[in-house]
Write a protein that holds these residues in place. Structure first.
Motif, PDB file in Angstrom:
ATOM      1  N   GLY A 179     -24.118  -8.683  -3.217  1.00 49.99           N
ATOM      2  CA  GLY A 179     -23.971 -10.295  -3.390  1.00 49.99           C
ATOM      3  C   GLY A 179     -22.264 -10.177  -3.089  1.00 49.99           C
ATOM      4  N   VAL A 180     -21.896 -11.708  -3.121  1.00 50.67           N
ATOM      5  CA  VAL A 180     -20.394 -11.990  -2.713  1.00 50.67           C
ATOM      6  C   VAL A 180     -19.849 -12.712  -3.916  1.00 50.67           C
ATOM      7  N   PRO A 181     -18.558 -12.237  -4.162  1.00 52.83           N
ATOM      8  CA  PRO A 181     -17.821 -13.042  -5.263  1.00 52.83           C
ATOM      9  C   PRO A 181     -18.005 -14.565  -4.959  1.00 52.83           C
ATOM     10  N   ARG A 182     -18.125 -15.224  -5.783  1.00 49.17           N
ATOM     11  CA  ARG A 182     -18.216 -16.688  -5.763  1.00 49.17           C
ATOM     12  C   ARG A 182     -16.721 -17.543  -5.591  1.00 49.17           C
ATOM     13  N   THR A 183     -15.534 -16.854  -5.944  1.00 49.01           N
ATOM     14  CA  THR A 183     -14.456 -17.741  -5.674  1.00 49.01           C
ATOM     15  C   THR A 183     -13.355 -16.766  -4.858  1.00 49.01           C
ATOM     16  N   LYS A 184     -12.268 -16.586  -5.331  1.00 52.81           N
ATOM     17  CA  LYS A 184     -11.178 -15.802  -4.409  1.00 52.81           C
ATOM     18  C   LYS A 184     -11.549 -14.140  -4.297  1.00 52.81           C
ATOM     19  N   VAL A 185     -11.228 -13.582  -3.260  1.00 53.26           N
ATOM     20  CA  VAL A 185     -11.176 -12.291  -3.026  1.00 53.26           C
ATOM     21  C   VAL A 185      -9.505 -12.113  -2.676  1.00 53.26           C
ATOM     22  N   ARG A 186      -8.814 -11.279  -3.591  1.00 52.68           N
ATOM     23  CA  ARG A 186      -7.420 -11.007  -3.177  1.00 52.68           C
ATOM     24  C   ARG A 186      -6.917  -9.983  -2.332  1.00 52.68           C
ATOM     25  N   TYR A 187      -6.049 -10.341  -1.285  1.00 55.04           N
ATOM     26  CA  TYR A 187      -5.690  -9.589  -0.136  1.00 55.04           C
ATOM     27  C   TYR A 187      -4.179  -9.341  -0.261  1.00 55.04           C
ATOM     28  N   ASP A 188      -3.789  -8.371   0.287  1.00 53.93           N
ATOM     29  CA  ASP A 188      -2.216  -8.405   0.906  1.00 53.93           C
ATOM     30  C   ASP A 188      -2.421  -8.682   2.190  1.00 53.93           C
ATOM     31  N   ASN A 189      -1.443  -8.579   3.095  1.00 57.76           N
ATOM     32  CA  ASN A 189      -1.162  -9.316   4.393  1.00 57.76           C
ATOM     33  C   ASN A 189      -1.448  -8.247   5.519  1.00 57.76           C
ATOM     34  N   LEU A 190      -2.614  -7.846   5.213  1.00 61.95           N
ATOM     35  CA  LEU A 190      -2.882  -6.883   6.383  1.00 61.95           C
ATOM     36  C   LEU A 190      -3.123  -7.765   7.753  1.00 61.95           C
ATOM     37  N   LYS A 191      -2.630  -6.757   8.860  1.00 59.79           N
ATOM     38  CA  LYS A 191      -2.676  -7.410  10.146  1.00 59.79           C
ATOM     39  C   LYS A 191      -4.044  -7.646  10.701  1.00 59.79           C
ATOM     40  N   SER A 192      -5.112  -7.320  10.047  1.00 59.52           N
ATOM     41  CA  SER A 192      -6.571  -7.338  10.403  1.00 59.52           C
ATOM     42  C   SER A 192      -6.808  -8.877  10.072  1.00 59.52           C
ATOM     43  N   ALA A 193      -6.339  -9.427   9.027  1.00 56.41           N
ATOM     44  CA  ALA A 193      -6.555 -10.548   8.465  1.00 56.41           C
ATOM     45  C   ALA A 193      -5.493 -11.819   8.615  1.00 56.41           C
ATOM     46  N   GLY A 207       5.506  -7.836   0.204  1.00 56.24           N
ATOM     47  CA  GLY A 207       6.445  -6.856  -0.485  1.00 56.24           C
ATOM     48  C   GLY A 207       5.804  -6.245  -1.715  1.00 56.24           C
ATOM     49  N   ILE A 208       6.777  -5.280  -2.438  1.00 57.58           N
ATOM     50  CA  ILE A 208       6.274  -4.707  -3.494  1.00 57.58           C
ATOM     51  C   ILE A 208       6.099  -5.869  -4.771  1.00 57.58           C
ATOM     52  N   GLU A 209       6.480  -7.091  -4.633  1.00 61.93           N
ATOM     53  CA  GLU A 209       6.395  -7.869  -5.693  1.00 61.93           C
ATOM     54  C   GLU A 209       4.949  -8.272  -5.854  1.00 61.93           C
ATOM     55  N   GLY A 210       4.407  -8.418  -4.582  1.00 58.50           N
ATOM     56  CA  GLY A 210       2.916  -8.807  -4.452  1.00 58.50           C
ATOM     57  C   GLY A 210       1.805  -7.758  -4.936  1.00 58.50           C
ATOM     58  N   ALA A 211       2.349  -6.501  -5.023  1.00 58.45           N
ATOM     59  CA  ALA A 211       1.419  -5.422  -5.529  1.00 58.45           C
ATOM     60  C   ALA A 211       0.755  -5.854  -6.992  1.00 58.45           C
ATOM     61  N   HIS A 212       1.583  -6.481  -7.721  1.00 56.93           N
ATOM     62  CA  HIS A 212       1.071  -6.691  -9.085  1.00 56.93           C
ATOM     63  C   HIS A 212       0.186  -7.737  -9.218  1.00 56.93           C
ATOM     64  N   GLU A 213       0.045  -8.590  -8.222  1.00 55.17           N
ATOM     65  CA  GLU A 213      -1.146  -9.611  -8.091  1.00 55.17           C
ATOM     66  C   GLU A 213      -2.521  -9.067  -8.034  1.00 55.17           C
ATOM     67  N   LYS A 214      -2.355  -7.785  -7.436  1.00 56.29           N
ATOM     68  CA  LYS A 214      -3.799  -6.968  -7.329  1.00 56.29           C
ATOM     69  C   LYS A 214      -3.773  -5.677  -7.914  1.00 56.29           C
TER      70      LYS A 214
END
Length: 548
Positions: free
Chosen positions: A193-207, A241-248
């Protein structure tokens, strides 16, 4: 007894009426100790001794200046402990200090300087609660792998559900968009299945094509938007950056745990497919563990979460990326700096290439003409010997030095049996004709299984029959022997050279032995003779009428 227990015993006896002098004699302590125990249940803390002088004292002010200067320096150009130590030795003549002395002082002094400067904000981590089937986290992590005897860097994709901690992993040769999509598809199918709300990502060039300032707004790539829409994924991008790593932090820690526990020591595998089979087993094993102080295992939490996931779409999504290169005169195409071979009949034409994370498929119109395992390093070449056989029939002299032949040997497709048969054929037929005979044998590989062709080559070589027809006949006999159970033949006489003897049946004898007898009657020319008689009779009658 401890000092606390001593104080408790003294106080107990003092309350019972024992004098101070008697307490001194009973416990063997001084009057001052008895007085302190009577006045307080807790012993006084031991006084901290003043620090002793060290050889580093004259240079502490210099170290403080370096650490102060680092407050305004670029993050990647600040002093390391090694650099501080070398500067003290080179610029200040501090020959009597050691690296360990500097390291201990910097470890204690640096936080103090940051705190007094006001430039070190207090990091506070707020505990989070996650609802079942609502959120997930995605990230890549690099891993080292011994792949076919070579140490290479691969990329570990991780998709982790935030509530249960259930994670699905996949190893790819690259972390490009193809791997990003295939990792999602594999993870969602595994989870069901798929999560119903958000999926957390960092800023990958793929997306993400562009990060818009300090906000969370992003310009996403078109294919990623289509992919999200297909599966119903709602993306949430962390701070750069590094600050965003704590969000996931969940998936960041998951990748570290997986790498430490399953990629240490470095695994040795023959292919990525073999490695991913191990990864699937490791995922199943990790489902039985508990995270931190949780009372239940990951699988127990996932059993609650899985029925609540959104359903998967019915139609599949094409995760590969399409290219349309032109085939050059070397019968090769270039895809992402790497070169791959295609059949020589396609030279000069444009072909369609569907690039996947681990392989690529080449199409001419809608027909698959080549399939290659994707190269990991840049500027590599992967050639298939079969693609060049039509050209090598016309140019047999180019066969011994062909790059495709060298790669076929390395891959085990061109065996020592091929080499031995080739050497014997050149000795009998000459260089050119013997090589051409081998190429004709290799062409048989398009219709005969490789193992049967090798068996046919070995039998023909032992019997000294060095023609492609003989190899084809013996290869088909090997295939029939494998498919049809036969009685065990009587043992043959040993070969004079010690090798097992081989018998080669001619094609005519083989047909007589294996094909049913032809019982059809022989053709007759009697009806044709009757036609000829009728023609003569009608011709004579016509001439008589003319004479009359």
């Amino acid at each position: 007894m401890s000092k606390v227990e001593l104080y408790a015993a003294i106080r107990r006896d003092h309350r019972a009426g024992m004098s101070m002098r008697a307490l001194e004699r009973k416990y063997g302590v001084t009057y001052r100790t008895v007085r302190k125990a009577v006045n307080s249940a807790w012993p006084e803390p031991r006084k901290k001794l003043p620090p002793r002088a060290t050889a580093l004292d004259p240079y502490k002010f210099v170290i403080d200046q370096m650490l102060q200067a680092d407050l305004d320096a670029p993050r990647k150009q600040r002093h390391t402990i090694t650099r501080i130590f070398h500067r003290l030795v080179e610029e200040n003549g501090a020959e009597d200090i050691s690296y360990q002395m500097v390291r201990r002082y910097v470890a204690d002094r640096k936080p103090e300087i940051l705190a007094t400067s006001g430039k070190a904000p207090v990091e506070a981590f707020v505990p989070q609660s996650h609802q079942p089937a609502m959120e997930a986290e995605v990230d890549f992590g690099d891993v080292k792998v011994w792949l076919a005897g070579e140490l290479v860097t691969c990329y570990l994709f991780s998709f982790r559900l935030s509530y249960s901690g259930k994670a699905v992993h996949r190893v790819f040769a690259s972390c490009g968009q193809e791997a990003f999509f295939e990792g999602h598809v594999h993870a969602l199918q595994t989870l069901g299945g798929v999560p119903r709300t958000k999926v957390r990502y960092d800023n990958l060039k793929s997306a993400v094509a562009q990060v818009l300032g300090l906000s969370r707004a992003r310009v996403e790539t078109d294919r990623w938007i289509a992919f999200r829409s297909h599966f119903g994924i709602e993306s949430f991008y962390c701070r750069p950056g590094i600050e965003g790593a704590h969000e996931k932090g969940g998936v960041e820690g998951q990748i570290g745990y997986f790498r430490r526990n399953h990629f240490t020591p470095v695994p040795e595998v023959g292919s990525l497919a073999e490695l991913n089979e191990l990864v699937e087993q490791w995922d199943l094993h990790d489902g039985r563990r508990r995270i931190g102080a949780r009372p239940r295992t990951i699988d127990e939490y996932f059993a609650v979460e899985q029925p609540l996931l959104a359903p998967l779409p019915d139609k599949p999504f094409e995760t590969g990326r399409l290219f349309t290169p032109r085939v050059d005169r070397y019968s090769q195409i270039t895809v992402r700096t790497n070169r791959y071979s295609v059949p020589v009949r396609l030279i000069g034409k444009k072909v369609r290439v569907m690039l996947h994370a681990s392989h690529l498929v080449v199409y001419d119109q809608n027909v698959e003409v080549a399939r290659h395992e994707r190269l990991i390093a840049k500027c590599g070449i992967r050639l298939e010997l079969d693609h060049y056989l039509e050209a090598l029939v016309r140019k047999p002299g180019a066969f011994p030095g062909a790059t495709a032949l060298e790669q076929a040997r390395s891959a085990g497709r061109f065996t020592p049996v091929h080499d031995a048969w080739w050497a014997a054929a050149r000795k009998v037929h000459g260089e050119r004709d013997g090589t051409r005979a081998l190429i004709e044998v290799l062409l048989l590989g398009r219709h005969i299984a490789h193992e049967h062709l090798v068996a046919g080559l070995a039998t023909a070589l032992r019997a000294g029959a060095l023609t492609a027809d003989t190899v084809a006949l013996e290869a088909r006999k090997a295939a029939q022997t494998e498919e049809e159970p036969t009685t065990v033949p009587a043992p043959r006489a040993p070969h004079p050279t010690g090798q097992p003897s081989a018998t080669i049946t001619s094609l005519h004898e083989w047909r007589l032995a294996h094909l049913p007898p032809d019982t059809r009657p022989l053709p007759s020319v009697t009806p044709y003779d009757q036609l000829l008689r009728r023609h003569r009779t009608s011709g004579s009658t016509h001439r008589e009428g003319e004479a009359q």
